[in-house]
Design an enzyme around this catalytic site. Sequence first.
Site, PDB file in Angstrom:
ATOM      1  N   GLY A  24       0.807  -1.209   0.000  1.00  0.00           N
ATOM      2  CA  GLY A  24       0.000   0.000   0.000  1.00  0.00           C
ATOM      3  C   GLY A  24       0.842   1.260   0.000  1.00  0.00           C
ATOM      4  O   GLY A  24       2.008   1.247  -0.358  1.00  0.00           O
ATOM      5  N   HIS A  30       4.708   1.901  -7.843  1.00  0.00           N
ATOM      6  CA  HIS A  30       3.754   0.797  -7.835  1.00  0.00           C
ATOM      7  C   HIS A  30       2.908   0.802  -9.113  1.00  0.00           C
ATOM      8  O   HIS A  30       2.647  -0.242  -9.714  1.00  0.00           O
ATOM      9  CB  HIS A  30       2.804   0.913  -6.639  1.00  0.00           C
ATOM     10  CG  HIS A  30       3.464   0.782  -5.308  1.00  0.00           C
ATOM     11  ND1 HIS A  30       3.532   1.830  -4.412  1.00  0.00           N
ATOM     12  CD2 HIS A  30       4.089  -0.258  -4.712  1.00  0.00           C
ATOM     13  CE1 HIS A  30       4.143   1.421  -3.311  1.00  0.00           C
ATOM     14  NE2 HIS A  30       4.517   0.170  -3.474  1.00  0.00           N
ATOM     15  N   GLN A  54       7.836  -8.727   8.249  1.00  0.00           N
ATOM     16  CA  GLN A  54       9.087  -8.248   7.670  1.00  0.00           C
ATOM     17  C   GLN A  54       9.650  -7.026   8.390  1.00  0.00           C
ATOM     18  O   GLN A  54      10.707  -6.520   8.022  1.00  0.00           O
ATOM     19  CB  GLN A  54       8.915  -7.952   6.183  1.00  0.00           C
ATOM     20  CG  GLN A  54       8.106  -6.709   5.840  1.00  0.00           C
ATOM     21  CD  GLN A  54       7.979  -6.526   4.343  1.00  0.00           C
ATOM     22  OE1 GLN A  54       7.354  -7.329   3.658  1.00  0.00           O
ATOM     23  NE2 GLN A  54       8.581  -5.472   3.817  1.00  0.00           N
ATOM     24  N   LYS A 142      13.778  -2.095  -7.283  1.00  0.00           N
ATOM     25  CA  LYS A 142      14.417  -1.288  -6.235  1.00  0.00           C
ATOM     26  C   LYS A 142      14.874  -2.160  -5.072  1.00  0.00           C
ATOM     27  O   LYS A 142      15.952  -1.956  -4.511  1.00  0.00           O
ATOM     28  CB  LYS A 142      13.465  -0.200  -5.721  1.00  0.00           C
ATOM     29  CG  LYS A 142      14.128   0.722  -4.689  1.00  0.00           C
ATOM     30  CD  LYS A 142      13.211   1.846  -4.279  1.00  0.00           C
ATOM     31  CE  LYS A 142      12.155   1.377  -3.321  1.00  0.00           C
ATOM     32  NZ  LYS A 142      12.749   1.062  -1.976  1.00  0.00           N
ATOM     33  N   SER A 179       7.506   4.312  -0.565  1.00  0.00           N
ATOM     34  CA  SER A 179       6.469   4.750   0.377  1.00  0.00           C
ATOM     35  C   SER A 179       7.101   5.460   1.570  1.00  0.00           C
ATOM     36  O   SER A 179       6.499   6.361   2.157  1.00  0.00           O
ATOM     37  CB  SER A 179       5.659   3.546   0.855  1.00  0.00           C
ATOM     38  OG  SER A 179       5.011   2.918  -0.235  1.00  0.00           O
TER      39      SER A 179
END
Length: 292
Positions: A24, A30, A54, A142, A179
């Site tokens: 998200g 994205h 994670q 990335k 993000s």
Amino acid sequence: MKIISTIEQERAYSEEAVFVPTMGSLHSGHLSLVEKAKEFSCPIWMSIFVNILQFNNSEDYTNYPKDLNKDISKAEAAGVDVLFTPDTNYILREESLEHVSSGHKGVILEGESRPGHFDGVLTIVNRLLDLIKPKYMVLGRKDAQQLFLIKKKLEEKYPRTEFISSSIVREDSGLALSSRNKLLSNLAIETSAELFKCLKIFYSSFSSGDSVEDSRAKAKYYIDQYPKIELDYLEIVDAVSFNEPRKDTFGYFILIAAVVDGVRLIDNIYLEKKNNKFYVDLGTNLTGEGNK
């Protein structure tokens, strides 16, 4: 666009699908994966699940940016067909959860600084693949070590799924979209762009014939001029094995990780050697053009 929280709500997953997993806080990086997914002419599935496994720091998990309503609007506008937004209990229920170890390559570099991180990534990606059973899965480049480990640990387990990688998307400054960038101050955003410049110095030196040691030293000297950047690692690896490069290496990742303004950032560039010439993927900017 259909929004589902459990797979039982939508049986179309038995048909061919291309899958874009995310946590998200969607950004143009994205959405570039969705554009890549459109090349495969089958329904596009996206997941939004903030994977607690994670995070090796509870504060980091709590602070991770979340805005599901905005994400829904962005996913729909981008052309996602099915948005899968499961809750934590559904994904982590023990009777369905197979824990996947990242092995030796999961405890070096990013894994050394974030113990257990890649075990958590692999466990949840495995769970999502088992639920969705896509024909294709599209991942960003990335997180190069993550991409390597997902392919290494899960490709054989899911032979009917093709794992696709897509180039990094960058701001005009060169800062890789993430993000986590939302957690940076304006000044820190400017400073963070120096990570990309550091990678380019490493690439320029290495591709010109300098040794790994000399190339790293030049790049590190540059980044050390910025005291607000706390460098964690700056390395070059064989893209196929994630070992140190050898004479027969043809693909390389130059990797960097640092903390800026209390926010951990990672970046990389990919090199390929063909006929004694180097070709570099510096990613694309927000208009889809290649970076320089």
